[in-house]
Design a protein around this motif. Structure first.
Motif, short mmCIF file in Angstrom:
data_model
loop_
_atom_site.label_atom_id
_atom_site.label_comp_id
_atom_site.label_asym_id
_atom_site.label_seq_id
_atom_site.Cartn_x
_atom_site.Cartn_y
_atom_site.Cartn_z
N ARG A 19 44.94 31.80 35.04
CA ARG A 19 44.36 33.06 35.63
C ARG A 19 43.55 33.06 36.60
O ARG A 19 43.63 33.90 37.68
CB ARG A 19 44.26 34.17 34.46
N LEU A 20 42.65 32.44 36.38
CA LEU A 20 41.47 32.41 37.40
C LEU A 20 42.13 31.85 38.56
O LEU A 20 41.52 32.37 39.81
CB LEU A 20 40.45 31.43 36.76
N VAL B 267 35.36 31.62 48.54
CA VAL B 267 35.39 32.07 47.31
C VAL B 267 34.21 31.37 46.50
O VAL B 267 34.00 30.25 46.59
CB VAL B 267 36.52 31.36 46.42
N VAL B 268 33.45 32.40 45.73
CA VAL B 268 32.65 31.77 44.86
C VAL B 268 32.92 32.02 43.26
O VAL B 268 33.56 33.21 43.09
CB VAL B 268 31.26 32.33 44.88
N LEU B 269 33.10 30.87 42.61
CA LEU B 269 33.28 31.06 41.06
C LEU B 269 32.08 30.96 40.17
O LEU B 269 31.45 30.18 40.57
CB LEU B 269 34.27 29.73 40.65
N ASN B 270 32.17 31.54 39.14
CA ASN B 270 31.01 31.64 38.43
C ASN B 270 31.50 31.76 36.67
O ASN B 270 31.80 32.94 36.51
CB ASN B 270 29.88 32.60 38.61
N VAL B 271 31.89 30.70 36.03
CA VAL B 271 32.29 30.60 34.92
C VAL B 271 31.40 30.15 33.78
O VAL B 271 31.02 29.14 33.63
CB VAL B 271 33.71 29.55 34.71
N VAL C 119 35.34 36.63 48.16
CA VAL C 119 35.31 37.09 47.12
C VAL C 119 34.52 36.30 45.81
O VAL C 119 34.48 35.07 45.94
CB VAL C 119 36.92 37.09 46.42
N LEU C 120 34.10 36.95 44.90
CA LEU C 120 33.45 36.40 43.91
C LEU C 120 34.12 36.73 42.62
O LEU C 120 34.35 37.62 42.26
CB LEU C 120 31.91 37.11 43.66
N LEU C 121 34.41 35.58 41.81
CA LEU C 121 34.96 35.72 40.59
C LEU C 121 34.19 35.26 39.44
O LEU C 121 33.73 34.16 39.37
CB LEU C 121 36.47 34.77 40.60
N VAL C 122 33.73 36.19 38.45
CA VAL C 122 32.92 35.57 37.26
C VAL C 122 33.69 35.95 36.05
O VAL C 122 34.63 36.83 35.98
CB VAL C 122 31.71 36.83 37.39
N VAL C 123 33.69 34.84 35.26
CA VAL C 123 34.28 34.90 33.91
C VAL C 123 32.98 34.67 32.98
O VAL C 123 31.99 34.04 32.80
CB VAL C 123 34.87 33.41 33.90
N THR C 124 33.06 35.89 31.75
CA THR C 124 32.18 35.94 30.87
C THR C 124 32.73 35.98 29.66
O THR C 124 34.04 36.42 29.40
CB THR C 124 31.24 37.12 31.17
#
Length: 275
Positions: A75-76, A153-157, A175-180
């Motif tokens: 999904r990410l 793209v910046v990822l932060n998982v 775009v910034l994608l953050v997973v918490t």
């Protein structure tokens, strides 16, 4: 490879361009940094006591390699492919072994990826996880040795969030994608194996760390039921921050367990656009 991202890096001492000569990366002022034989570049210097240990990294590689978090990975990667602009590297802030960054790069043909992490042990794996990953040891809380606007793209998982640096290195159309973790994430394992619980204030803290620099564009929750072997349950416990807090008795109980374990993984995936 470091060569793929070198134009996006800058000297952490003077801010000048970096060049590679053999196994050394240096700037015109003479500041130099060794490129490790495993392929990562250490711009930070001394090892941090807060970095993931070799045992934690090995456990994470085993657990993620078993595919339990595959729905999150897929999904990410899909979100990144949908939202990525036409140019700019993919920067994973807190990349660890590069598992999620690898999946995103597989969806974005030809794009280079920069893995930033505090753990040199983890980045040994990240540097080899994908041919287009450049891995750099750095502390996410400090100003980054990365040029303005170089990332699409910046990822932060599951990693520390530095909103000001996320925004600075991101393109205006990026775009910034953050997973918490969601509130029920692995709650079943908490009492039995000593996992740390999810902070009930995490949503407010997430907003506080990003609202000055980003606008929230979308948010979704992904829930994944897990049936873990005893061995993989042990890997799951040992790979995260709970590993720092386990007592000897908890470690012995963890290693002695032979029964399968059921749990629920809950993830919140948040998409942010720069202000």
């Amino acid at each position: 490879m470091i060569a793929d991202v070198l134009t996006c890096l800058r000297c952490p001492i003077c801010g000048d361009d970096l060049r590679q000569t053999g196994n050394t990366v240096h700037c015109p002022a003479g500041h130099s940094y060794d490129l490790a034989r495993q392929g990562y570049l250490n711009l930070l210097g001394a090892a941090s006591p807060n970095a993931d240990t070799a045992e934690m990294v090995a456990a994470r590689a085993e657990f993620l390699g078993a595919g339990y978090y595959a729905p999150l990975v897929e999904r990410l990667a899909a979100l990144a492919a949908e939202a990525a602009p036409d140019d700019g590297i993919v920067l994973d802030a807190g990349a660890n072994i590069g598992h999620y960054l690898t999946a995103v790069l597989n969806r974005l043909d030809g794009r280079a990826g920069l893995a930033l992490d505090l753990s040199a042990v983890a980045l040994r794996r990240a540097a080899r996880a994908h041919p287009r990953i450049g891995a750099v040891v750095w502390d996410i809380w400090r100003p980054w040795p990365v040029r303005d606007g170089c990332a699409g793209v910046v990822l932060n998982v599951f990693a520390p969030r530095n909103g000001a640096e996320f925004r600075r290195v991101l393109r205006a159309d990026g775009v910034l994608l953050v997973v918490t973790p969601g509130a029920p994430h692995l709650a079943e394992l908490g009492a039995e194996f000593g996992l740390l619980t999810v902070d009930p204030d995490k949503d407010r803290r997430l907003a506080a760390s990003l609202d000055d620099h980003f606008t929230a564009a979308a948010r979704e929750t992904l829930t994944v039921p897990l049936t873990l072997t005893a061995k993989d349950a042990a890997h799951l416990v040992r790979m995260g921050p709970s590993a720092h807090h386990l007592t000897d008795d908890q470690l012995r109980a963890l290693d002695a367990s032979t029964e399968p374990v059921t749990a629920t993984a809950s993830f919140t995936l948040s998409t942010y656009l720069p202000l």
